[in-house]
Design a protein around this motif. Structure first.
Motif, PDB file in Angstrom:
ATOM      1  N   GLU A 162       0.845  -1.189   0.000  1.00  0.00           N
ATOM      2  CA  GLU A 162       0.000   0.000   0.000  1.00  0.00           C
ATOM      3  C   GLU A 162       0.881   1.240   0.000  1.00  0.00           C
ATOM      4  OE1 GLU A 162      -2.850  -0.143   3.177  1.00  0.00           O
ATOM      5  OE2 GLU A 162      -3.979  -1.764   2.224  1.00  0.00           O
ATOM      6  N   THR A 163       0.283   2.378  -0.237  1.00  0.00           N
ATOM      7  CA  THR A 163       1.025   3.635  -0.211  1.00  0.00           C
ATOM      8  C   THR A 163       1.084   4.136   1.226  1.00  0.00           C
ATOM      9  OG1 THR A 163       0.309   4.191  -2.449  1.00  0.00           O
ATOM     10  CG2 THR A 163       1.143   5.996  -1.065  1.00  0.00           C
ATOM     11  N   ILE A 164       2.263   4.077   1.816  1.00  0.00           N
ATOM     12  CA  ILE A 164       2.473   4.566   3.173  1.00  0.00           C
ATOM     13  C   ILE A 164       3.261   5.864   3.067  1.00  0.00           C
ATOM     14  CG2 ILE A 164       3.370   4.040   5.477  1.00  0.00           C
ATOM     15  CD1 ILE A 164       1.174   2.112   4.523  1.00  0.00           C
ATOM     16  N   ALA A 165       2.700   6.933   3.575  1.00  0.00           N
ATOM     17  CA  ALA A 165       3.356   8.227   3.469  1.00  0.00           C
ATOM     18  C   ALA A 165       4.618   8.257   4.315  1.00  0.00           C
ATOM     19  CB  ALA A 165       2.409   9.335   3.916  1.00  0.00           C
ATOM     20  N   PRO A 166       5.699   8.819   3.794  1.00  0.00           N
ATOM     21  CA  PRO A 166       6.900   8.995   4.612  1.00  0.00           C
ATOM     22  C   PRO A 166       6.642  10.024   5.701  1.00  0.00           C
ATOM     23  CG  PRO A 166       7.145  10.121   2.519  1.00  0.00           C
ATOM     24  CD  PRO A 166       5.866   9.333   2.434  1.00  0.00           C
ATOM     25  N   PRO A 167       7.474  10.079   6.723  1.00  0.00           N
ATOM     26  CA  PRO A 167       7.296  11.087   7.773  1.00  0.00           C
ATOM     27  C   PRO A 167       7.196  12.484   7.175  1.00  0.00           C
ATOM     28  CG  PRO A 167       8.971   9.496   8.424  1.00  0.00           C
ATOM     29  CD  PRO A 167       8.628   9.200   6.992  1.00  0.00           C
ATOM     30  N   LEU A 168       6.222  13.235   7.653  1.00  0.00           N
ATOM     31  CA  LEU A 168       5.967  14.574   7.129  1.00  0.00           C
ATOM     32  C   LEU A 168       6.964  15.585   7.674  1.00  0.00           C
ATOM     33  CD1 LEU A 168       2.078  14.581   7.562  1.00  0.00           C
ATOM     34  CD2 LEU A 168       3.338  14.294   5.410  1.00  0.00           C
ATOM     35  N   THR A 169       6.988  16.748   7.053  1.00  0.00           N
ATOM     36  CA  THR A 169       7.738  17.899   7.540  1.00  0.00           C
ATOM     37  C   THR A 169       6.812  19.112   7.452  1.00  0.00           C
ATOM     38  OG1 THR A 169       8.581  18.653   5.394  1.00  0.00           O
ATOM     39  CG2 THR A 169       9.809  16.890   6.489  1.00  0.00           C
ATOM     40  N   ASN A 170       7.288  20.231   7.962  1.00  0.00           N
ATOM     41  CA  ASN A 170       6.512  21.472   7.819  1.00  0.00           C
ATOM     42  C   ASN A 170       6.242  21.799   6.362  1.00  0.00           C
ATOM     43  OD1 ASN A 170       6.022  22.260  10.456  1.00  0.00           O
ATOM     44  ND2 ASN A 170       7.983  23.327  10.667  1.00  0.00           N
ATOM     45  N   ALA A 171       7.158  21.386   5.488  1.00  0.00           N
ATOM     46  CA  ALA A 171       7.042  21.730   4.074  1.00  0.00           C
ATOM     47  C   ALA A 171       6.230  20.716   3.278  1.00  0.00           C
ATOM     48  CB  ALA A 171       8.436  21.856   3.456  1.00  0.00           C
ATOM     49  N   THR A 172       5.931  19.556   3.867  1.00  0.00           N
ATOM     50  CA  THR A 172       5.221  18.514   3.110  1.00  0.00           C
ATOM     51  C   THR A 172       3.880  18.150   3.728  1.00  0.00           C
ATOM     52  OG1 THR A 172       6.371  16.728   4.302  1.00  0.00           O
ATOM     53  CG2 THR A 172       7.386  17.547   2.258  1.00  0.00           C
ATOM     54  N   GLY A 173       3.334  19.023   4.559  1.00  0.00           N
ATOM     55  CA  GLY A 173       1.998  18.791   5.088  1.00  0.00           C
ATOM     56  C   GLY A 173       1.907  18.571   6.575  1.00  0.00           C
ATOM     57  N   GLY A 174       3.026  18.603   7.281  1.00  0.00           N
ATOM     58  CA  GLY A 174       2.974  18.484   8.734  1.00  0.00           C
ATOM     59  C   GLY A 174       2.328  19.704   9.350  1.00  0.00           C
ATOM     60  N   THR A 175       1.357  19.487  10.226  1.00  0.00           N
ATOM     61  CA  THR A 175       0.571  20.603  10.766  1.00  0.00           C
ATOM     62  C   THR A 175       0.682  20.762  12.272  1.00  0.00           C
ATOM     63  OG1 THR A 175      -1.391  19.190  10.982  1.00  0.00           O
ATOM     64  CG2 THR A 175      -1.131  20.417   8.906  1.00  0.00           C
TER      65      THR A 175
END
Length: 461
Positions: A397-410
């Motif tokens: 399945e598509t598992i998102a990599p750890p987010l950042t402030n620049a990639t959608g981390g809120t």
């Protein structure tokens, strides 16, 4: 999605009330992995009493030797981190509310993941594990804390800020094992305490794009190499005492020691946009991890698994190795082809060990022994088997990599979080004999146990 989650939870509930045969899993089927992981998660949560009368919210019963099992405070934080990843990989939110409430109940009076009621056994690694858990919450956009409470990112920053002040000149730097001077083990500097700090700093650098965190991580990396806790072959040893200038290296190797540095190094690689030096370090750490801890491609806790001399803590170490290997493959994709085959083999073996206990499916640690249950059970064994399974959703399945402030981390942050925390003057007073008998007993038991079990492999070169 909702109907699927209800169905999965109902399946786990039914299985939880009747004796069944050993767990089986089709490792190439996402639904089979999710159903099996859900059953293991259900059984793991039967150990948690924090939502029952007399229990402590956020904390497992403990510490050892409380019957039938007991757990130190840090492992509770590790369990919530595992459940955050469980939700992130499987989409099953069954335990999200209890996880969020459990973490919030332990943030501490100064909002720095150091509750004062645990000051009698507070290690930098203990605080660090809770810090890595809230970092995972930020990286996955886990459900936010209540209004007015600090965000997950702010809590991770608070852990970083409190620990960044603690390295001293003994042994040329580095964090001590324990936070407070009166605790047995305050004179010991070890790889897990410094590894947790390195891990958090590297992940904060990547998440916030703030180079200050990178600088602290790099300094910590340079220190562990200089002191010899990570040798030329990238073996990671446990630690040493300041009265010997940290030269009395205890050369026991635990899987979580090297894995916490591996994931930190992968974050440094990612933050530096694929620098060759960090790529090389990731590869060397990966080589060492596989050579030491994956005989026959199955995760193996080499220090204690041969004769099952593991402490309660050690039974959980494979949970972090599998999760952190999977996370490494997400943010350093060049590692995935090497990592996934070992995670797959380990998962199949782990499921076969879930064949014991009163319900016939409690998980043991001895994954290499096949379906013959090794007679052990507990939160650590459940965490480890569950983690080994759900990370194998990566190729399915598509598992998102750890987010950042620049990639959608809120998650809401606070760069100054924890910077105003003060050590409780009462906790810093000279310890009395009664204090040492009480406060020191946890670390004394660990040190005595480690000496008895691993002393033969601990001293010198």
């Amino acid at each position: 999605m909702l109907s699927t989650l209800v169905s999965r939870a109902a399946t786990a509930l039914v299985l939880g009330s009747t004796a069944v045969h050993a767990l089986t899993v089709d490792i190439d089927s996402a639904s089979s992995i999710k159903d099996t992981a859900a059953t293991i998660a259900y059984d793991m949560m039967t150990f948690y009493k924090g939502n029952q009368s007399g229990g402590i919210i956020g904390v497992l019963p403990g510490p050892p030797p409380n019957p039938p099992t007991g757990y130190y405070w840090w492992e509770s934080g590790a369990m919530w981190g595992t459940l955050i990843d469980y939700w992130h990989y499987t989409g099953d939110s069954s335990y999200n509310d209890v996880t969020a409430k459990g973490i919030q109940a332990q943030v501490g009076e100064d909002l720095d993941m150091m509750p004062r009621n645990w000051s009698q056994s507070m290690g930098n690694d203990d605080q660090g594990f809770w810090g890595m858990t809230v970092m995972s919450a930020a990286e996955t956009n886990f459900q936010n804390p209540p209004a007015g409470a600090p965000g997950w990112l702010a809590l991770a920053q608070a852990v970083f800020n409190t620990q960044a002040r603690r390295p001293d000149d003994e042994c040329g730097g580095g964090l001590r094992w324990q936070v407070y001077p009166y605790l047995t083990g305050y004179d010991y500097k070890n790889s897990i305490a410094n590894g947790c700090f390195f891990n958090i700093a590297a992940r904060l650098a990547r998440y916030t794009d703030n180079h200050t965190y990178y600088d602290h991580a790099e300094t910590t990396w340079d220190w562990i190499r200089s002191v010899g806790y990570m040798d030329a072959n990238y073996n990671v040893y446990d630690g040493g005492h300041i009265q010997y200038n940290c030269t009395d290296i205890n050369k026991v190797q635990f899987s979580y020691n090297i894995a916490v540095w591996l994931l930190g190094a992968a974050n440094m690689y990612n933050y530096t946009n694929g620098s060759t030096i960090w790529e090389e370090r990731v590869n060397l750490l990966l080589n060492s991890t596989f050579n030491t801890f994956f005989p026959d491609d199955i995760a193996y806790e080499v220090a204690c698994e041969p004769k099952l001399t593991c402490t309660t803590d050690m039974f959980s170490f494979k949970a972090y190795v599998t999760r952190w290997l999977a996370a490494t493959s997400l943010i350093a994709p060049f590692t995935r082809d090497r990592i996934m085959p070992k995670l797959k083999t380990s998962a199949v073996a782990a499921a076969k060990q879930c064949s014991g206990g009163d319900n016939g499916r409690m998980c043991g640690l001895s994954w290499s022994k096949g379906e013959v249950w090794d007679g052990t059970q507990g939160v650590g064994q459940q965490m480890a088997a569950m983690s080994a399974l759900f990370v194998n959703l990566l190729p399915l399945e598509t598992i998102a990599p750890p987010l950042t402030n620049a990639t959608g981390g809120t998650s809401e942050g606070n760069p100054d979080a924890g910077s105003q925390s003060v050590v409780n003057p009462e906790a810093m007073r000279p310890a009395t004999g009664g204090d040492k008998a009480g406060a020191g007993i946890v670390t004394t038991l660990v040190l005595v146990g480690a000496t008895a079990m691993f002393g033969w492999m601990s001293i010198g070169d």
